[in-house]
Enzyme design. Structure first.
Site, short mmCIF file in Angstrom:
data_model
loop_
_atom_site.label_atom_id
_atom_site.label_comp_id
_atom_site.label_asym_id
_atom_site.label_seq_id
_atom_site.Cartn_x
_atom_site.Cartn_y
_atom_site.Cartn_z
N TRP A 128 1.18 -1.11 -0.19
CA TRP A 128 -0.23 -0.32 -0.23
C TRP A 128 0.79 1.08 0.27
O TRP A 128 0.15 2.00 -1.30
CB TRP A 128 -1.29 -0.07 1.60
CG TRP A 128 -2.25 -1.31 1.11
CD1 TRP A 128 -2.49 -2.07 1.91
CD2 TRP A 128 -2.94 -0.83 -0.12
NE1 TRP A 128 -3.55 -2.63 1.54
CE2 TRP A 128 -3.95 -2.28 0.56
CE3 TRP A 128 -3.17 -0.67 -0.92
CZ2 TRP A 128 -5.13 -2.43 -0.69
CZ3 TRP A 128 -4.18 -0.88 -1.65
CH2 TRP A 128 -4.84 -1.79 -2.15
N ASP A 141 -1.04 6.77 6.34
CA ASP A 141 -2.45 6.17 6.24
C ASP A 141 -2.91 5.05 7.03
O ASP A 141 -1.64 3.94 7.57
CB ASP A 141 -2.12 5.40 5.01
CG ASP A 141 -3.23 3.97 4.08
OD1 ASP A 141 -4.51 3.76 4.84
OD2 ASP A 141 -2.58 3.38 3.16
N LYS A 178 -12.03 -1.88 6.89
CA LYS A 178 -11.14 -2.45 7.95
C LYS A 178 -11.38 -2.33 9.32
O LYS A 178 -12.06 -3.48 9.75
CB LYS A 178 -9.89 -1.92 7.87
CG LYS A 178 -9.99 -2.95 6.03
CD LYS A 178 -8.13 -2.50 5.65
CE LYS A 178 -8.07 -3.10 3.81
NZ LYS A 178 -7.66 -1.89 3.14
C1 LIG Z 1 -7.25 -1.63 2.16
C2 LIG Z 1 -6.01 -0.20 2.20
C3 LIG Z 1 -5.84 0.32 1.37
C4 LIG Z 1 -6.86 0.17 0.69
O1 LIG Z 1 -7.97 0.93 0.15
P1 LIG Z 1 -9.13 1.25 -0.28
O2 LIG Z 1 -10.69 1.76 0.17
O3 LIG Z 1 -10.22 0.26 -1.36
O4 LIG Z 1 -9.24 2.23 -1.54
C5 LIG Z 1 -4.82 1.50 1.73
N1 LIG Z 1 -4.04 1.38 2.45
C6 LIG Z 1 -4.13 0.75 3.55
C7 LIG Z 1 -2.84 0.05 4.15
C8 LIG Z 1 -5.79 -1.10 3.23
O5 LIG Z 1 -4.94 -1.34 4.31
#
Ligand SMILES: *Cc1c(COP(=O)(O)O)cnc(C)c1O
Length: 356
Positions: free
Chosen positions: A101, A168, A192
């Site tokens: 990511w 993030d 998540k």
């Molecule tokens: C799942 C995830 C993403 C992507 O998220 P989307 O909402 O599908 O764009 C980005 N960063 C991390 C750390 C993730 O776990």
């Protein structure tokens, strides 16, 4: 059969949240209307949005220097929106590349300015976090991924920098008490640990905005979203509602202290089991292990398929490793009860007995 939901995202949510969300679709708060049928500028939705924003600030212990936004597009949109708002064409942003990511994040930033990858742990399959790095003094910001969902590594404390820190936190937001104040911008896709897919949480310190020369399209401009109170256009009403319910649940359960205790107990139980059974191995060293996503392998690769088949047969959902990584990945987000982890560990023991 009882199912145990170890999905990596979208993932398990608290049962009371699901029940209330389902009721709201039919009859929101005895209004006789579905939540899906009411306007986003009604008092009803204003109250939902306000409670969600207040919940975020309360859990993060942030003051009015920060603003809370609920935006469209998932975390992937933030890979572009962060540099669009904070990185001038001739400036440089610093990125830590500690997983797939974070890798995607810096590649998107290159559309807007210069990028310096200051730390890269791809040399060892992203199985650790490289914390030995220096950041250029004039970098616009430093970007990290607080939890590497795919590889199962996590920053247990954030780096200290003199420049804005962007994190993030998609896969470990609200999972433990942590120093949110060290960050100047935090973002997370909701699906998540915070709610349903379709909404993105952005928490931003206002003082970092408005410093670059680029003209920013309105819908991408954080400042304009703040001025519009997260209501520039129709927000994802239902997804915001599910996030609000989940935040309310976290607060009712005892907040981040309680979440941290539970998540530590779950992940300790699982990692201890992996470490105790010689047929399994967890490649991530203890100091980098994620409390949210545990990645491990069977030493005899031929046993992977039968192990995953047994998991499936016993109702263990979503434990197959990410397609590029393989092995097993067990995600243990806030709503997952420790009983599910215990049952999974019992299964590992009986498999090891049979095949060890
Ligand atoms: C799942 C995830 C993403 C992507 O998220 P989307 O909402 O599908 O764009 C980005 N960063 C991390 C750390 C993730 O776990």
């Amino acid at each position: 059969m009882k199912l145990h939901n170890f999905n990596s995202g979208p993932s398990i949510l608290p049962q009371p949240v699901l029940t209330q969300a389902a009721e709201a679709i039919i009859n929101y708060n005895n209004t006789g209307l579905s939540l899906l049928e009411i306007g986003h500028r009604t008092n009803w939705f204003q109250e939902i949005l306000q409670e969600a924003k207040d919940g975020v600030k309360k859990l993060m212990d942030l003051d009015d220097q920060y603003e809370v936004l609920f935006l469209h597009g998932g975390a992937t949109t933030q890979f572009m929106q962060v540099p669009m708002n904070l990185l001038d064409t001739n400036a440089t942003a610093a990125y830590c590349d500690n997983g797939i990511w974070g890798n995607k994040a810096w590649k998107e930033a290159k559309h807007f300015g210069n990028v310096q990858v200051v730390a890269d742990s791809s040399d060892r399959h992203y199985q650790y976090i490289n914390k030995e790095f220096t950041v250029p003094a004039d970098a616009a910001y430093l970007h990290i991924t607080s939890n590497n969902t795919v590889e199962g590594t996590q920053w247990h404390s954030y780096p200290t920098t003199h420049i804005p820190l962007i994190a993030d936190m998609s896969s470990d937001i609200f999972s433990r008490p942590t120093d949110f104040k060290k960050c100047d911008l935090i973002y997370a896709g909701a699906q998540k640990n915070m709610g349903a897919a379709g909404v993105n949480l952005v928490v931003v310190k206002k003082s970092i905005l408005g410093k670059i020369a680029r003209s920013i399209p309105t819908i991408m401009n954080y400042q304009k979203h703040i001025e519009a109170g997260s209501l520039m256009n129709t927000p994802p009403v239902f997804a915001v509602y599910v996030s609000m319910l989940t935040l309310r649940w976290v607060i009712e359960q005892g907040g981040l202290t309680e979440m941290g205790k539970r998540n530590l107990a779950k992940s300790t139980l699982l990692y201890n089991t992996i470490d105790a059974l010689p047929i399994f191995n967890a490649p991530v060293a203890k100091e980098y292990r994620s409390e949210m996503n545990a990645v491990f392998f069977l030493n005899d690769a031929a046993l992977e398929e039968p192990f995953l088949a047994l998991c499936k047969q016993e109702g263990m959902i979503g434990v197959k490793g990410y397609r590029t990584v393989g092995g097993v990945r067990v995600s243990m987000y806030n709503a997952l009860p420790i009983e599910s982890v215990q049952i999974f560990c019992d299964l590992m023991h009986s498999f090891a007995q049979k095949h060890g």
